[in-house]
Design an enzyme around this catalytic site. Structure first.
Site, PDB file in Angstrom:
ATOM      1  N   GLY A 188      26.917 -30.474-131.730  1.00  0.00           N
ATOM      2  CA  GLY A 188      27.059 -30.268-133.170  1.00  0.00           C
ATOM      3  C   GLY A 188      26.426 -31.374-133.998  1.00  0.00           C
ATOM      4  O   GLY A 188      26.825 -31.605-135.145  1.00  0.00           O
ATOM      5  N   LYS A 202      13.530 -41.904-126.422  1.00  0.00           N
ATOM      6  CA  LYS A 202      12.482 -41.989-127.430  1.00  0.00           C
ATOM      7  C   LYS A 202      12.745 -40.951-128.522  1.00  0.00           C
ATOM      8  O   LYS A 202      13.114 -39.822-128.232  1.00  0.00           O
ATOM      9  CB  LYS A 202      11.136 -41.706-126.752  1.00  0.00           C
ATOM     10  CG  LYS A 202       9.951 -41.768-127.675  1.00  0.00           C
ATOM     11  CD  LYS A 202       9.463 -43.189-127.818  1.00  0.00           C
ATOM     12  CE  LYS A 202       8.370 -43.291-128.864  1.00  0.00           C
ATOM     13  NZ  LYS A 202       8.184 -44.690-129.271  1.00  0.00           N
ATOM     14  N   LYS A 240      21.603 -26.388-136.913  1.00  0.00           N
ATOM     15  CA  LYS A 240      20.658 -25.304-137.163  1.00  0.00           C
ATOM     16  C   LYS A 240      21.047 -24.458-138.373  1.00  0.00           C
ATOM     17  O   LYS A 240      22.229 -24.183-138.581  1.00  0.00           O
ATOM     18  CB  LYS A 240      20.599 -24.406-135.921  1.00  0.00           C
ATOM     19  CG  LYS A 240      20.115 -25.159-134.691  1.00  0.00           C
ATOM     20  CD  LYS A 240      20.522 -24.478-133.406  1.00  0.00           C
ATOM     21  CE  LYS A 240      20.166 -25.351-132.215  1.00  0.00           C
ATOM     22  NZ  LYS A 240      20.779 -24.880-130.962  1.00  0.00           N
ATOM     23  N   ASN A 264      23.045 -26.166-123.026  1.00  0.00           N
ATOM     24  CA  ASN A 264      24.322 -25.705-123.575  1.00  0.00           C
ATOM     25  C   ASN A 264      24.883 -24.706-122.580  1.00  0.00           C
ATOM     26  O   ASN A 264      24.298 -23.642-122.366  1.00  0.00           O
ATOM     27  CB  ASN A 264      24.137 -25.053-124.946  1.00  0.00           C
ATOM     28  CG  ASN A 264      23.906 -26.094-126.039  1.00  0.00           C
ATOM     29  OD1 ASN A 264      23.191 -25.867-126.982  1.00  0.00           O
ATOM     30  ND2 ASN A 264      24.504 -27.267-125.897  1.00  0.00           N
ATOM     31  N   ARG A 294      27.019 -22.432-122.368  1.00  0.00           N
ATOM     32  CA  ARG A 294      27.856 -21.407-123.023  1.00  0.00           C
ATOM     33  C   ARG A 294      26.945 -20.452-123.773  1.00  0.00           C
ATOM     34  O   ARG A 294      25.744 -20.665-123.830  1.00  0.00           O
ATOM     35  CB  ARG A 294      28.783 -22.087-124.028  1.00  0.00           C
ATOM     36  CG  ARG A 294      27.959 -22.922-125.011  1.00  0.00           C
ATOM     37  CD  ARG A 294      28.751 -23.442-126.174  1.00  0.00           C
ATOM     38  NE  ARG A 294      28.082 -24.547-126.818  1.00  0.00           N
ATOM     39  CZ  ARG A 294      27.121 -24.447-127.732  1.00  0.00           C
ATOM     40  NH1 ARG A 294      26.694 -23.252-128.118  1.00  0.00           N
ATOM     41  NH2 ARG A 294      26.570 -25.517-128.275  1.00  0.00           N
ATOM     42  N   ARG A 309      22.068 -18.487-140.901  1.00  0.00           N
ATOM     43  CA  ARG A 309      23.506 -18.773-140.835  1.00  0.00           C
ATOM     44  C   ARG A 309      24.020 -18.892-142.259  1.00  0.00           C
ATOM     45  O   ARG A 309      23.607 -19.796-142.997  1.00  0.00           O
ATOM     46  CB  ARG A 309      23.759 -20.095-140.121  1.00  0.00           C
ATOM     47  CG  ARG A 309      23.354 -20.075-138.682  1.00  0.00           C
ATOM     48  CD  ARG A 309      23.926 -21.294-137.987  1.00  0.00           C
ATOM     49  NE  ARG A 309      23.350 -21.423-136.665  1.00  0.00           N
ATOM     50  CZ  ARG A 309      23.813 -22.241-135.733  1.00  0.00           C
ATOM     51  NH1 ARG A 309      24.852 -23.010-135.999  1.00  0.00           N
ATOM     52  NH2 ARG A 309      23.250 -22.313-134.555  1.00  0.00           N
TER      53      ARG A 309
HETATM   54  P1  ADP Z   1      23.670 -31.681-130.230  1.00  0.00           P
HETATM   55  O1  ADP Z   1      24.172 -31.468-128.842  1.00  0.00           O
HETATM   56  O2  ADP Z   1      24.567 -32.552-131.048  1.00  0.00           O
HETATM   57  O3  ADP Z   1      23.275 -30.411-130.914  1.00  0.00           O
HETATM   58  P2  ADP Z   1      20.926 -32.173-129.431  1.00  0.00           P
HETATM   59  O4  ADP Z   1      20.615 -33.063-128.291  1.00  0.00           O
HETATM   60  O5  ADP Z   1      20.863 -30.705-129.177  1.00  0.00           O
HETATM   61  O6  ADP Z   1      22.341 -32.549-130.053  1.00  0.00           O
HETATM   62  O7  ADP Z   1      19.966 -32.514-130.642  1.00  0.00           O
HETATM   63  C1  ADP Z   1      20.123 -31.887-131.893  1.00  0.00           C
HETATM   64  C2  ADP Z   1      18.904 -32.121-132.757  1.00  0.00           C
HETATM   65  O8  ADP Z   1      18.667 -33.518-132.927  1.00  0.00           O
HETATM   66  C3  ADP Z   1      17.606 -31.587-132.168  1.00  0.00           C
HETATM   67  O9  ADP Z   1      17.421 -30.221-132.436  1.00  0.00           O
HETATM   68  C4  ADP Z   1      16.587 -32.459-132.901  1.00  0.00           C
HETATM   69  O10 ADP Z   1      16.387 -32.006-134.223  1.00  0.00           O
HETATM   70  C5  ADP Z   1      17.275 -33.793-132.965  1.00  0.00           C
HETATM   71  N1  ADP Z   1      16.905 -34.638-131.791  1.00  0.00           N
HETATM   72  C6  ADP Z   1      17.613 -34.847-130.671  1.00  0.00           C
HETATM   73  N2  ADP Z   1      16.957 -35.674-129.822  1.00  0.00           N
HETATM   74  C7  ADP Z   1      15.792 -36.011-130.422  1.00  0.00           C
HETATM   75  C8  ADP Z   1      14.666 -36.838-130.061  1.00  0.00           C
HETATM   76  N3  ADP Z   1      14.624 -37.484-128.919  1.00  0.00           N
HETATM   77  N4  ADP Z   1      13.639 -36.919-130.932  1.00  0.00           N
HETATM   78  C9  ADP Z   1      13.669 -36.245-132.119  1.00  0.00           C
HETATM   79  N5  ADP Z   1      14.697 -35.478-132.515  1.00  0.00           N
HETATM   80  C10 ADP Z   1      15.752 -35.345-131.688  1.00  0.00           C
END
Ligand code: ADP
Length: 448
Positions: A164, A201, A237, A290, A292, A338
């Site tokens: 989230g 990174k 999202k 994910n 789920r 959404r």
């Molecule tokens: P969560 O599990 O909280 O949803 P995510 O790992 O899926 O976290 O990352 C959510 C969003 O964060 C990604 O869609 C992207 O926009 C941003 N993000 C995550 N990791 C990176 C990264 N290494 N570089 C750039 N943006 C990132």
């Protein structure tokens, strides 16, 4: 097949699972908290059981209350939906030891892939491309600084148990890194009761592209194309679409196969999503799995003509999926907006409250997944999603035009919603051109 399923969730996803149960001829039981008493979707379930007060810790997150409801109603399976207990390995284990099927992966797969550092370890082992960073938790500021110096700034500090968009901080220099490290840790401790964080990174202006996977227990591993979820606010999202505007058949095959390699390495069964970031040269990097069903699953259902909740239930019941990889063809274009009870003019402040009037768009290619009706009060205890407006059309431009038309028809009165923001996005040149990235909404569209 199961004879009765308990739905350990609420709102639109509870209703989505009720619908799948109806079509499968399986009876279903909904649990609800006091805040959801009288919610319209509860009437559509065969049984509804109150499991406690409004705070989710005492209802939707309380395993013992849910298991008591499961015992009383004598169900043979539990569908956890998304959020709440859906990625809780302990809950999956309790289900297993109670002889109740958990409609999701095994506790072992959740432990392996649901945690971001252990998923990175598996991805590294099986050769799925990843951003430079570490596969283990980072314990001290000194260690974080050393890693950042090695991989170069900017970096992102992420909670291993994260979700989230919480427990994440971007750092462009050492001072921000130390601060972000401490903030991410304390945020993760509160949100996930696990303060482990790691560093990778940070990619500037990437796209978020994820692969929908569905697997049965007979070794049938299938990916149902991708979803592009680059339009986000605070890493959450807002709009999802399929196919991704940047996709090619070659890239889809590579990303799909990478996702399935991971699923195979974890003996994964049921629905799951492998999330990737894609750079401007179409290089893709593993982000997380994910374990789920996701909020945005319907866009994949529309372009691949599948029913993912039905497939999830079949897979959990040990049945064969009704399709294999060669049957899955991505056709047409789907978009999901959404609709949240938030005020876009007021820094997206949540606006729970009573809905006085509703008019839901319809007509060709429109789908509305929601549990609301006129007179319904959105409780302030849970997330602010009111519903998911989806469109399907032969191509992307027609889908955008259709979404604009549907958003213009939509009336939700009594609360503020994100409909005006979505209308703006659908007319935005950069969105129409398909050249947005994950920071576009915050850094460009809303900054205008
Ligand atoms: P969560 O599990 O909280 O949803 P995510 O790992 O899926 O976290 O990352 C959510 C969003 O964060 C990604 O869609 C992207 O926009 C941003 N993000 C995550 N990791 C990176 C990264 N290494 N570089 C750039 N943006 C990132």
């Amino acid at each position: 097949m199961f004879s009765k399923i308990l739905i350990a969730n609420r709102g639109e996803i509870a209703l989505r699972v009720i619908r799948a149960c109806r079509e499968l001829g399986v009876r279903c039981v909904c649990v609800f908290s006091e805040a959801d008493r009288g919610a319209p979707y509860l009437d559509l379930a065969d049984e509804a059981i109150c499991i406690g007060p409004a705070p989710s810790a005492k209802s939707y997150l309380d395993i013992s209350r849910i298991m008591s409801a499961a015992e009383i109603s004598d169900v043979d399976a539990i569908h956890p939906g998304y959020g709440f207990l859906s990625e809780n390995a302990h809950f999956a284990e309790v289900c297993r030891s109670s002889g109740i099927a958990f409609i999701g992966p095994s506790p072992e797969s959740i432990r392996l892939l649901g945690n971001k550092t252990s998923a990175r370890e598996v991805a590294g082992r099986v050769g799925v491309p990843m951003l430079p960073g570490v596969k283990e938790n980072v314990d001290s500021e000194e260690q974080a600084i050393e890693i950042a110096n090695n991989i170069g700034y900017p970096v992102i500090i992420k909670a291993a148990a994260g979700g989230g968009g919480r427990g994440m901080r971007v750092a462009h220099n050492e001072i921000a890194l130390v601060q972000g490290f401490l903030q991410a840790k304390s945020e993760a401790a509160i949100a996930f009761k696990d303060d482990s964080v790691y560093v990778e990174k940070y990619l500037e202006r990437p796209r978020h592209v994820e692969i929908q996977m569905i697997v049965d227990s007979h070794g049938n591993f299938v990916y149902c194309g991708e979803r592009d979820c680059s339009l986000q606010r605070r890493h959450q999202k807002l709009v999802e679409e399929a196919p991704s505007p940047i996709m090619t058949p070659e890239l889809r095959r590579k990303m799909g196969e990478a996702a399935l390699t991971l699923a195979k390495a974890a003996n994964y069964v049921t629905a799951g999503t492998c999330e990737f970031l894609v750079d401007s040269k179409n290089n893709f990097y593993f982000m997380e799995v994910n374990t789920r069903i996701q909020v945005e699953h319907p866009v994949s259902e529309l372009v691949t003509r599948t029913d993912l909740i039905r497939a999830q239930i079949l897979a959990a019941a040990g049945e064969k999926l009704p399709f294999s990889q060669s049957d899955v063809e991505v056709r047409g274009h789907a978009i999901e907006c959404r609709i949240n009870a938030e005020d876009p003019d007021n820094d997206f402040r949540p606006c729970p409250g009573k809905i006085t009037r509703v008019f839901i768009p319809g007509g060709p290619g429109v789908r509305w997944d929601s549990h609301i009706e006129a007179g319904y009060t959105i409780p302030s205890n849970y997330d602010s999603m009111v519903g998911k407006l989806l469109v399907f059309a032969p191509d992307r431009m027609q889908a955008i035009t259709r979404m604009k038309r549907a958003l213009q028809e939509m009336r939700i009165e009594g609360i503020k919603t994100t409909v005006p923001l979505h209308l703006r996005i659908m007319s935005d040149k950069r969105f129409i051109d398909g050249t947005v990235h994950t920071s576009y909404i915050e850094k460009e569209l809303l900054a205008k």
